[in-house]
Design a protein around this motif. Structure first.
Motif, PDB file in Angstrom:
ATOM      1  N   ASN A   1       0.798  -1.230   0.000  1.00 55.24           N
ATOM      2  CA  ASN A   1       0.000   0.000   0.000  1.00 55.24           C
ATOM      3  C   ASN A   1       0.830   1.280   0.000  1.00 55.24           C
ATOM      4  OD1 ASN A   1      -2.541  -1.340  -0.010  1.00 55.24           O
ATOM      5  ND2 ASN A   1      -2.229  -1.800   2.165  1.00 55.24           N
ATOM      6  N   LYS A   2       2.071   1.190  -0.459  1.00 59.82           N
ATOM      7  CA  LYS A   2       2.927   2.369  -0.572  1.00 59.82           C
ATOM      8  C   LYS A   2       3.491   2.436  -1.987  1.00 59.82           C
ATOM      9  CE  LYS A   2       4.426   2.246   4.219  1.00 59.82           C
ATOM     10  NZ  LYS A   2       5.544   1.964   5.112  1.00 59.82           N
ATOM     11  N   THR A   3       3.590   3.658  -2.503  1.00 60.53           N
ATOM     12  CA  THR A   3       4.177   3.868  -3.822  1.00 60.53           C
ATOM     13  C   THR A   3       5.553   4.492  -3.650  1.00 60.53           C
ATOM     14  OG1 THR A   3       1.999   4.160  -4.812  1.00 60.53           O
ATOM     15  CG2 THR A   3       3.876   4.986  -6.065  1.00 60.53           C
ATOM     16  N   HIS A   4       6.523   3.946  -4.361  1.00 63.84           N
ATOM     17  CA  HIS A   4       7.901   4.428  -4.338  1.00 63.84           C
ATOM     18  C   HIS A   4       8.200   4.958  -5.739  1.00 63.84           C
ATOM     19  CE1 HIS A   4       8.149   2.228  -0.547  1.00 63.84           C
ATOM     20  NE2 HIS A   4       7.519   1.254  -1.201  1.00 63.84           N
ATOM     21  N   ASP A   5       8.378   6.269  -5.853  1.00 62.70           N
ATOM     22  CA  ASP A   5       8.560   6.938  -7.145  1.00 62.70           C
ATOM     23  C   ASP A   5      10.020   7.279  -7.383  1.00 62.70           C
ATOM     24  OD1 ASP A   5       5.824   7.118  -8.027  1.00 62.70           O
ATOM     25  OD2 ASP A   5       5.525   8.643  -6.481  1.00 62.70           O
ATOM     26  N   GLY A   6      10.553   6.799  -8.491  1.00 63.40           N
ATOM     27  CA  GLY A   6      11.911   7.137  -8.897  1.00 63.40           C
ATOM     28  C   GLY A   6      12.941   6.180  -8.323  1.00 63.40           C
ATOM     29  N   LEU A   7      14.075   6.142  -8.985  1.00 63.00           N
ATOM     30  CA  LEU A   7      15.138   5.202  -8.635  1.00 63.00           C
ATOM     31  C   LEU A   7      15.643   5.357  -7.202  1.00 63.00           C
ATOM     32  CD1 LEU A   7      16.445   2.861  -9.997  1.00 63.00           C
ATOM     33  CD2 LEU A   7      18.019   4.415 -11.106  1.00 63.00           C
ATOM     34  N   PRO A   8      15.879   6.574  -6.685  1.00 62.58           N
ATOM     35  CA  PRO A   8      16.333   6.692  -5.300  1.00 62.58           C
ATOM     36  C   PRO A   8      15.329   6.107  -4.297  1.00 62.58           C
ATOM     37  CG  PRO A   8      16.770   8.744  -6.461  1.00 62.58           C
ATOM     38  CD  PRO A   8      15.911   7.891  -7.359  1.00 62.58           C
ATOM     39  N   ALA A   9      14.038   6.342  -4.509  1.00 64.28           N
ATOM     40  CA  ALA A   9      13.014   5.807  -3.604  1.00 64.28           C
ATOM     41  C   ALA A   9      12.927   4.285  -3.708  1.00 64.28           C
ATOM     42  CB  ALA A   9      11.662   6.437  -3.905  1.00 64.28           C
ATOM     43  N   ILE A  10      13.106   3.751  -4.908  1.00 70.34           N
ATOM     44  CA  ILE A  10      13.072   2.294  -5.099  1.00 70.34           C
ATOM     45  C   ILE A  10      14.264   1.645  -4.410  1.00 70.34           C
ATOM     46  CG2 ILE A  10      13.230   0.456  -6.828  1.00 70.34           C
ATOM     47  CD1 ILE A  10      11.546   2.381  -8.668  1.00 70.34           C
ATOM     48  N   ALA A  11      15.436   2.252  -4.528  1.00 75.63           N
ATOM     49  CA  ALA A  11      16.625   1.729  -3.851  1.00 75.63           C
ATOM     50  C   ALA A  11      16.444   1.780  -2.336  1.00 75.63           C
ATOM     51  CB  ALA A  11      17.863   2.512  -4.275  1.00 75.63           C
ATOM     52  N   ALA A  12      15.863   2.867  -1.821  1.00 75.13           N
ATOM     53  CA  ALA A  12      15.619   2.984  -0.381  1.00 75.13           C
ATOM     54  C   ALA A  12      14.631   1.913   0.082  1.00 75.13           C
ATOM     55  CB  ALA A  12      15.109   4.378  -0.048  1.00 75.13           C
ATOM     56  N   TRP A  13      13.580   1.673  -0.724  1.00 72.99           N
ATOM     57  CA  TRP A  13      12.600   0.625  -0.415  1.00 72.99           C
ATOM     58  C   TRP A  13      13.281  -0.738  -0.307  1.00 72.99           C
ATOM     59  CZ3 TRP A  13      11.258  -2.721  -4.693  1.00 72.99           C
ATOM     60  CH2 TRP A  13      10.321  -3.699  -4.377  1.00 72.99           C
ATOM     61  N   GLN A  14      14.093  -1.087  -1.291  1.00 73.04           N
ATOM     62  CA  GLN A  14      14.788  -2.378  -1.265  1.00 73.04           C
ATOM     63  C   GLN A  14      15.686  -2.483  -0.036  1.00 73.04           C
ATOM     64  OE1 GLN A  14      15.493  -5.390  -3.159  1.00 73.04           O
ATOM     65  NE2 GLN A  14      13.429  -5.045  -3.923  1.00 73.04           N
ATOM     66  N   HIS A  15      16.410  -1.415   0.263  1.00 70.49           N
ATOM     67  CA  HIS A  15      17.309  -1.406   1.423  1.00 70.49           C
ATOM     68  C   HIS A  15      16.518  -1.610   2.718  1.00 70.49           C
ATOM     69  CE1 HIS A  15      20.820  -0.456   3.826  1.00 70.49           C
ATOM     70  NE2 HIS A  15      20.071   0.389   4.512  1.00 70.49           N
ATOM     71  N   GLU A  16      15.406  -0.888   2.873  1.00 69.99           N
ATOM     72  CA  GLU A  16      14.574  -1.002   4.078  1.00 69.99           C
ATOM     73  C   GLU A  16      14.016  -2.404   4.242  1.00 69.99           C
ATOM     74  OE1 GLU A  16      11.579   2.038   3.796  1.00 69.99           O
ATOM     75  OE2 GLU A  16      13.101   3.629   3.731  1.00 69.99           O
ATOM     76  N   VAL A  17      13.544  -2.997   3.153  1.00 70.43           N
ATOM     77  CA  VAL A  17      12.990  -4.352   3.222  1.00 70.43           C
ATOM     78  C   VAL A  17      14.065  -5.341   3.652  1.00 70.43           C
ATOM     79  CG1 VAL A  17      12.022  -6.227   1.823  1.00 70.43           C
ATOM     80  CG2 VAL A  17      11.136  -3.916   1.577  1.00 70.43           C
TER      81      VAL A  17
END
Length: 110
Positions: free
Chosen positions: A38-54
């Motif tokens: 239920n969260k949207t991650h926009d752009g490469l920096p946000a996607i990288a942060a999402w992967q790191h957090e997971v």
């Protein structure tokens, strides 16, 4: 992987299974979006942060089980196992590709 998936999708799953996070830049368009939990991650920096957090929160492995192509998207049914509540789960990972990269990814329960 026994499925025939586009190289960029195989690379994404390799990264998801503990591969080099710096390879995300080779997978995703710079303006890509990921929708997960239920969260949207926009752009490469946000996607990288999402992967790191997971990765920091959980240990997990993702296994592609089946792929269905249609309507401009590739849906990969996966099994996700790990140390998170509800493990294992089956997920639909819906990819939209553009110019050999991932433009969007939506991860939703089956």
């Amino acid at each position: 992987m026994s499925l025939q998936l586009p190289d960029v999708v195989e690379t994404y799953f390799d990264i998801s299974n503990g591969g080099d996070l710096s390879q995300l830049a080779n997978c995703f368009c710079t303006d890509a979006t990921v929708f997960d939990e239920n969260k949207t991650h926009d752009g490469l920096p946000a996607i990288a942060a999402w992967q790191h957090e997971v990765r920091q929160a959980f240990s997990f492995a993702v296994e592609p089980l089946q792929a269905v192509q249609g309507e401009g998207k590739l849906t990969v049914i996966t099994r996700l196992t790990g140390n998170f509540p509800g493990s294992p789960v089956q997920l639909n990972q819906v990819f939209r590709l553009e110019n050999g990269r991932i433009l969007s990814l939506e991860i939703i329960p089956c």
